[in-house]
Design a protein around this motif. Structure first.
Motif, PDB file in Angstrom:
ATOM      1  N   GLU A 189       8.087   2.417   9.100  1.00 21.79           N
ATOM      2  CA  GLU A 189       7.133   3.281   9.279  1.00 21.79           C
ATOM      3  C   GLU A 189       6.466   3.043   9.967  1.00 21.79           C
ATOM      4  N   ARG A 190       4.855   3.000  10.527  1.00 22.19           N
ATOM      5  CA  ARG A 190       4.206   2.231  11.267  1.00 22.19           C
ATOM      6  C   ARG A 190       3.491   1.889  10.779  1.00 22.19           C
ATOM      7  N   ARG A 191       2.677   1.104  11.278  1.00 25.58           N
ATOM      8  CA  ARG A 191       2.487  -0.514  10.619  1.00 25.58           C
ATOM      9  C   ARG A 191       0.492   0.223  11.580  1.00 25.58           C
ATOM     10  N   PRO A 237       2.466  10.958   9.523  1.00 32.98           N
ATOM     11  CA  PRO A 237       2.042   9.948  11.099  1.00 32.98           C
ATOM     12  C   PRO A 237       2.438   8.086  10.309  1.00 32.98           C
ATOM     13  N   TRP A 238       2.500   8.419   9.638  1.00 23.92           N
ATOM     14  CA  TRP A 238       3.393   6.922   8.597  1.00 23.92           C
ATOM     15  C   TRP A 238       4.596   6.802   9.079  1.00 23.92           C
ATOM     16  N   ILE A 239       5.585   7.720   9.597  1.00 23.04           N
ATOM     17  CA  ILE A 239       6.927   8.044   9.113  1.00 23.04           C
ATOM     18  C   ILE A 239       7.054   8.065  11.290  1.00 23.04           C
ATOM     19  N   GLU A 240       7.457   6.705  11.539  1.00 20.88           N
ATOM     20  CA  GLU A 240       8.142   6.395  12.748  1.00 20.88           C
ATOM     21  C   GLU A 240       9.644   7.271  12.850  1.00 20.88           C
ATOM     22  N   GLY A 241      10.378   6.584  12.284  1.00 24.15           N
ATOM     23  CA  GLY A 241      11.768   7.186  11.946  1.00 24.15           C
ATOM     24  C   GLY A 241      12.252   7.580  10.850  1.00 24.15           C
ATOM     25  N   VAL A 242      13.504   8.150  10.800  1.00 23.90           N
ATOM     26  CA  VAL A 242      14.234   8.127   9.553  1.00 23.90           C
ATOM     27  C   VAL A 242      15.587   8.639   9.811  1.00 23.90           C
TER      28      VAL A 242
END
Length: 224
Positions: free
Chosen positions: A100-102, A78-83
Motif C-alpha cells: 500500500e501507499r503511505r 489509489p491505495w494499492i502501489e504493488g501486488v
C-alpha cells in the motif's frame, strides 16, 4: 475444389462450436482439479481483505486465474502501489501480497484538503496516518511532492511533511527531521541516506545549501 457460401458458413460454425466446447471443458476440468480453495491477503492496512477477494470470481481455478488482470484491477485503487499473486498448488490457496501507499502529506490548497502519498499519488484520505495539515499553494504543493519523490527514489523513507515555513519544508524521516528548500537533488538524497546512517544520534539534517547535507541539532532547524 470450391466451397459454397453455405458450406463455408457451416464449417466456420463447427469450428467456433468446437473451440467453445474445448474452452468450456478446460474451464470445468481445471475448476475440478485445481480449484481456488481460499484467498489469503497480506500487507494491507487500509484496503480490506474483502475488497481484494471480491476481485477473484467464485469457483475460480488456479490454472485459469488471470494474475495480470487481477493485478491491474487491484492497482486501480489509489491505495494499492504493488501486488504479487502466489498460487499454492498443494493447498489451493491464493496469496495476494499487497503493497500500500503511505499518506505523507495533508495539504490545504485553495480551501481543499489534499492527501498525498510518498510517490505523489493523490489519496482519498489519510489512511489512519496522523498528519499535521500544512497550507500550500499549487506551485508549492508540486515542488514539495517532487522533492519527496526524489528522496523516496533514493532510499530515504519520508514519514510525514510536518510543516512548511518561510525557512523551509520540514519532513520527518525515521523519527528525525530533514529540512529542505527549493529543489532536492539526487546527489543530496543519496548523500543524506549515507550521512543519516553514519550519524544515528543526529536530530536534524539540513538540505537547504546547494548540493550539501548539513548535520545539526534540534535547535538548528530554523522553523521561523
Amino acid at each position: 475444389m470450391s466451397f459454397s457460401p453455405a458450406r463455408l458458413l457451416r464449417a466456420i460454425s463447427v469450428s467456433v462450436a468446437v473451440a467453445a466446447l474445448t474452452a468450456a471443458t478446460v474451464y470445468i476440468v481445471s475448476g475440478l482439479l485445481f480449484p481456488v480453495k481460499g484467498v489469503r491477503v497480506t500487507g494491507n492496512h487500509v484496503v480490506s481483505d474483502g475488497e481484494v477477494r471480491a476481485q477473484i470470481p467464485d469457483h475460480s481455478s488456479l490454472l485459469t486465474l488471470n494474475s495480470g488482470l487481477l493485478i491491474r484491477r487491484l492497482k486501480t485503487d489509489p491505495w494499492i502501489e504493488g501486488v504479487k499473486v502466489i498460487r499454492n498448488w498443494r493447498s489451493g490457496i491464493v496469496t495476494v501480497e499487497v503493497e500500500e501507499r503511505r499518506a505523507v502529506l495533508a495539504a490545504n490548497v485553495s480551501g481543499r484538503r489534499i492527501f498525498v502519498a510518498q510517490d505523489g499519488t493523490r489519496l482519498p484520505g489519510s489512511g489512519g496516518a496522523r498528519l499535521s495539515p500544512v497550507n500550500l499553494d499549487h506551485y508549492e504543493l508540486g515542488r514539495v511532492v517532487e522533492n519527496v519523490r526524489v528522496l523516496e527514489r533514493n532510499g530515504v523513507r519520508v514519514q510525514e511533511i510536518g510543516g512548511v515555513t518561510p525557512g523551509g519544508v520540514h519532513a520527518r524521516v525515521s523519527g528525525r527531521e530533514v529540512v529542505f528548500y527549493g529543489r532536492v537533488t539526487t546527489a543530496q538524497a543519496r548523500a543524506l541516506k549515507e550521512i543519516m546512517r553514519r550519524n544515528p544520534t543526529a536530530k536534524v539534517f539540513d538540505l537547504r545549501s546547494p548540493e550539501r547535507v548539513v548535520v545539526g541539532s534540534s535547535g538548528d532547524a530554523g522553523r521561523g
